[in-house]
Design a protein around this motif. Structure first.
Motif, PDB file in Angstrom:
ATOM      1  N   SER A  39      28.756  15.898  -5.223  1.00 51.21           N
ATOM      2  CA  SER A  39      28.596  14.924  -6.306  1.00 51.21           C
ATOM      3  C   SER A  39      29.856  14.082  -6.504  1.00 51.21           C
ATOM      4  O   SER A  39      29.795  13.000  -7.084  1.00 51.21           O
ATOM      5  CB  SER A  39      28.213  15.620  -7.612  1.00 51.21           C
ATOM      6  N   LEU A  40      30.985  14.569  -6.001  1.00 54.31           N
ATOM      7  CA  LEU A  40      32.226  13.791  -6.098  1.00 54.31           C
ATOM      8  C   LEU A  40      32.099  12.443  -5.390  1.00 54.31           C
ATOM      9  O   LEU A  40      32.629  11.438  -5.866  1.00 54.31           O
ATOM     10  CB  LEU A  40      33.397  14.580  -5.517  1.00 54.31           C
ATOM     11  N   SER A  41      31.378  12.410  -4.278  1.00 58.83           N
ATOM     12  CA  SER A  41      31.224  11.133  -3.567  1.00 58.83           C
ATOM     13  C   SER A  41      30.397  10.152  -4.393  1.00 58.83           C
ATOM     14  O   SER A  41      30.678   8.946  -4.391  1.00 58.83           O
ATOM     15  CB  SER A  41      30.617  11.346  -2.182  1.00 58.83           C
ATOM     16  N   THR A  42      29.407  10.633  -5.126  1.00 60.74           N
ATOM     17  CA  THR A  42      28.630   9.767  -6.021  1.00 60.74           C
ATOM     18  C   THR A  42      29.516   9.247  -7.139  1.00 60.74           C
ATOM     19  O   THR A  42      29.467   8.061  -7.478  1.00 60.74           O
ATOM     20  CB  THR A  42      27.429  10.535  -6.613  1.00 60.74           C
ATOM     21  N   MET A  43      30.329  10.144  -7.715  1.00 63.00           N
ATOM     22  CA  MET A  43      31.236   9.730  -8.789  1.00 63.00           C
ATOM     23  C   MET A  43      32.222   8.680  -8.279  1.00 63.00           C
ATOM     24  O   MET A  43      32.545   7.730  -8.987  1.00 63.00           O
ATOM     25  CB  MET A  43      32.011  10.934  -9.323  1.00 63.00           C
ATOM     26  N   ASN A  44      32.682   8.866  -7.061  1.00 58.64           N
ATOM     27  CA  ASN A  44      33.684   7.977  -6.489  1.00 58.64           C
ATOM     28  C   ASN A  44      33.106   6.603  -6.143  1.00 58.64           C
ATOM     29  O   ASN A  44      33.786   5.595  -6.264  1.00 58.64           O
ATOM     30  CB  ASN A  44      34.303   8.625  -5.257  1.00 58.64           C
ATOM     31  N   SER A  45      31.846   6.576  -5.732  1.00 57.67           N
ATOM     32  CA  SER A  45      31.246   5.310  -5.303  1.00 57.67           C
ATOM     33  C   SER A  45      30.511   4.578  -6.426  1.00 57.67           C
ATOM     34  O   SER A  45      30.073   3.452  -6.243  1.00 57.67           O
ATOM     35  CB  SER A  45      30.285   5.556  -4.137  1.00 57.67           C
ATOM     36  N   SER A  46      30.384   5.204  -7.591  1.00 54.19           N
ATOM     37  CA  SER A  46      29.677   4.580  -8.711  1.00 54.19           C
ATOM     38  C   SER A  46      30.666   3.982  -9.694  1.00 54.19           C
ATOM     39  O   SER A  46      31.859   4.283  -9.665  1.00 54.19           O
ATOM     40  CB  SER A  46      28.802   5.608  -9.415  1.00 54.19           C
TER      41      SER A  46
END
Length: 162
Positions: A39-46
């Motif tokens: 989920s860190l990648s979603t947080m980073n790209s949003s």
């Protein structure tokens, strides 16, 4: 699983907010540590302006509960917190986490406190004593206490002398 959109709508109505708050909220129901880390990648790209993670240590403690997995659990969790911190720094956004506190033999113990403390700037401890809600704010060498009430429009200060 305890997020209630009805409560958000109640607060919105009581505070006469004209925009749709629910449209601005994204919820992820994470059920394992692998998904929590991903989920860190979603947080980073949003483009979030605030991130709230409820019970941050729960899945790590559950999945790595055996004593021979302690090192692996701590290593993964610290790496996760480090990457989460980088998101907060690089995106310049606050990240709020909640964590479990257990009472063992009359002593309160925060789950994985040593790891959490490394990445925490301010801690707020909330509790209910009898029918009143109290909080403590701690950072560096400073600590302060407050009282509050919960009502239909959200939270508000509660003077100590009432």
């Amino acid at each position: 699983g305890s997020f209630r959109p009805e409560r958000i709508l109640e607060i919105q109505k009581k505070q006469n907010l004209t925009f749709d708050i629910l449209e601005k909220i994204t919820i992820s129901r994470i059920t394992n540590t692998s998904d929590q880390i991903k989920s860190l990648s979603t947080m980073n790209s949003s483009n979030f302006s605030l991130i709230v993670i409820d019970n941050i240590t729960d899945l790590f403690s559950y999945e790595y509960s055996k004593e021979d997995k302690t090192f692996e659990k701590n290593l993964l969790f610290i790496k996760y917190l480090h990457n989460l911190s980088l998101i907060a720094i690089n995106k310049k956004i606050p990240i709020i986490i909640t964590n479990m506190i257990r009472n063992i033999d009359g002593t309160e113990l925060e789950n994985m406190r040593t790891a959490v403390d490394l990445f925490t700037h301010i801690k707020i401890k909330l509790r209910k004593i009898n029918s009143k809600f109290h909080g403590e704010i701690r950072w560096l060498l400073h600590q302060t206490a407050f009282s509050y009430t919960i009502h239909s429009a959200g939270l508000s200060d509660y003077p100590e002398d009432i």
